[in-house]
Scaffold this motif. Structure first.
Motif, PDB file in Angstrom:
ATOM      1  N   ALA A  45      11.233  26.534 -89.698  1.00 35.50           N
ATOM      2  CA  ALA A  45      10.052  27.251 -89.224  1.00 35.50           C
ATOM      3  C   ALA A  45      10.275  27.670 -87.775  1.00 35.50           C
ATOM      4  O   ALA A  45      10.883  26.943 -86.991  1.00 35.50           O
ATOM      5  CB  ALA A  45       8.824  26.352 -89.329  1.00 35.50           C
ATOM      6  N   ALA A  46       9.785  28.840 -87.418  1.00 38.09           N
ATOM      7  CA  ALA A  46       9.880  29.312 -86.037  1.00 38.09           C
ATOM      8  C   ALA A  46       8.928  28.523 -85.156  1.00 38.09           C
ATOM      9  O   ALA A  46       7.926  27.977 -85.625  1.00 38.09           O
ATOM     10  CB  ALA A  46       9.545  30.798 -85.963  1.00 38.09           C
ATOM     11  N   LEU A  80       2.442  35.985 -85.748  1.00 37.01           N
ATOM     12  CA  LEU A  80       3.118  35.687 -87.013  1.00 37.01           C
ATOM     13  C   LEU A  80       3.777  34.308 -87.046  1.00 37.01           C
ATOM     14  O   LEU A  80       4.255  33.892 -88.094  1.00 37.01           O
ATOM     15  CB  LEU A  80       4.208  36.740 -87.274  1.00 37.01           C
ATOM     16  CG  LEU A  80       3.791  38.042 -87.920  1.00 37.01           C
ATOM     17  CD1 LEU A  80       4.956  39.026 -87.903  1.00 37.01           C
ATOM     18  CD2 LEU A  80       3.307  37.822 -89.350  1.00 37.01           C
ATOM     19  N   LEU A  81       3.819  33.604 -85.918  1.00 40.55           N
ATOM     20  CA  LEU A  81       4.581  32.343 -85.832  1.00 40.55           C
ATOM     21  C   LEU A  81       4.380  31.394 -87.012  1.00 40.55           C
ATOM     22  O   LEU A  81       5.359  30.851 -87.514  1.00 40.55           O
ATOM     23  CB  LEU A  81       4.259  31.595 -84.534  1.00 40.55           C
ATOM     24  CG  LEU A  81       5.216  31.815 -83.378  1.00 40.55           C
ATOM     25  CD1 LEU A  81       4.767  30.991 -82.173  1.00 40.55           C
ATOM     26  CD2 LEU A  81       6.655  31.511 -83.727  1.00 40.55           C
ATOM     27  N   CYS A  89      15.859  35.966 -89.178  1.00 40.41           N
ATOM     28  CA  CYS A  89      14.442  35.621 -89.279  1.00 40.41           C
ATOM     29  C   CYS A  89      13.794  36.445 -90.376  1.00 40.41           C
ATOM     30  O   CYS A  89      14.322  37.472 -90.815  1.00 40.41           O
ATOM     31  CB  CYS A  89      13.714  35.858 -87.959  1.00 40.41           C
ATOM     32  SG  CYS A  89      13.511  37.594 -87.498  1.00 40.41           S
ATOM     33  N   CYS A  90      12.636  35.977 -90.816  1.00 36.46           N
ATOM     34  CA  CYS A  90      11.792  36.739 -91.725  1.00 36.46           C
ATOM     35  C   CYS A  90      10.394  36.174 -91.654  1.00 36.46           C
ATOM     36  O   CYS A  90      10.186  35.063 -91.167  1.00 36.46           O
ATOM     37  CB  CYS A  90      12.322  36.693 -93.164  1.00 36.46           C
ATOM     38  SG  CYS A  90      12.159  35.084 -93.965  1.00 36.46           S
ATOM     39  N   LEU A  98       9.677  41.560 -91.601  1.00 36.82           N
ATOM     40  CA  LEU A  98      10.383  41.273 -90.355  1.00 36.82           C
ATOM     41  C   LEU A  98      11.729  40.590 -90.623  1.00 36.82           C
ATOM     42  O   LEU A  98      12.131  39.660 -89.947  1.00 36.82           O
ATOM     43  CB  LEU A  98       9.507  40.418 -89.429  1.00 36.82           C
ATOM     44  CG  LEU A  98       9.712  40.675 -87.950  1.00 36.82           C
ATOM     45  CD1 LEU A  98       9.237  42.076 -87.576  1.00 36.82           C
ATOM     46  CD2 LEU A  98       8.973  39.649 -87.118  1.00 36.82           C
ATOM     47  N   PHE A  99      12.412  41.068 -91.646  1.00 40.01           N
ATOM     48  CA  PHE A  99      13.675  40.497 -92.107  1.00 40.01           C
ATOM     49  C   PHE A  99      14.780  41.028 -91.211  1.00 40.01           C
ATOM     50  O   PHE A  99      15.015  42.235 -91.150  1.00 40.01           O
ATOM     51  CB  PHE A  99      13.883  40.938 -93.552  1.00 40.01           C
ATOM     52  CG  PHE A  99      14.999  40.267 -94.287  1.00 40.01           C
ATOM     53  CD1 PHE A  99      15.418  38.988 -93.968  1.00 40.01           C
ATOM     54  CD2 PHE A  99      15.614  40.917 -95.338  1.00 40.01           C
ATOM     55  CE1 PHE A  99      16.433  38.368 -94.685  1.00 40.01           C
ATOM     56  CE2 PHE A  99      16.627  40.316 -96.064  1.00 40.01           C
ATOM     57  CZ  PHE A  99      17.033  39.038 -95.737  1.00 40.01           C
TER      58      PHE A  99
END
Length: 166
Positions: free
Chosen positions: A7-8, A50-51, A66-67, A80-81
């Motif tokens: 996870a970001a 979006l986090l 990331c996506c 957001l890929f």
């Protein structure tokens, strides 16, 4: 070594911004849109919003992919890929896509939807090979939204693709 997806976190935002712009607006890698769109692809505010829905891949201490996977009523929206151009073709994207689909299943969702700029035929083919098929629906490109860039042409739209998860 296997690709690790996580996870970001808030601290990732500056590096995420750089990663997304390298993938979408840079001049390396096959995913760039630099020939179609000038300027940005997103901004820090959008990334922070979006986090909770962002997945990332780290390699040697740097973010390389990331996506986003945003649950909606009956399906998940994938977007957001991005994979750093130097890492494209190394399995990062496949691992991210697989992790996002697994997350959608965990959330009890049966479909994943995404949008792709409709003139990106090589990208549409890439997703078709992975089970994402055009629905026939298109959505307008966000002309005039500065954080999404300045299109070089006036005929851009998004094709809507959906994959049914088994």
């Amino acid at each position: 070594e296997p690709v690790q997806v996580r996870a970001a976190e808030g601290a990732d935002v500056p590096e995420l911004l750089d990663l997304v712009h390298a993938a979408y607006r840079g001049h390396g890698g096959w995913t760039t849109e630099a020939d179609l769109i000038d300027g940005g692809r997103t901004d820090a505010d959008e990334l922070r919003a979006l986090l909770p829905h962002l997945l990332v891949v780290e390699h040697d201490g740097a973010l390389v992919g990331c996506c986003s996977l945003v649950p909606e009523e009956e399906r998940a929206s994938f977007g957001l890929f991005a994979v750093r151009p130097a890492q494209q073709g190394a399995g990062v994207g496949s691992a991210l896509l697989q992790a996002a689909e697994e997350r959608a299943r965990e959330l009890g969702l049966h479909e994943v939807e995404m949008t792709v700029v409709s003139v990106r035929t090589e990208l549409l083919a890439y997703y078709a090979r992975r089970g994402y098929l055009p629905t026939g629906e298109t959505r307008p490109f966000p002309y005039g939204v500065e954080r999404n860039g300045r299109p070089r042409r006036d005929d851009l739209a998004f094709a809507v693709l959906v994959k049914e998860l088994s």
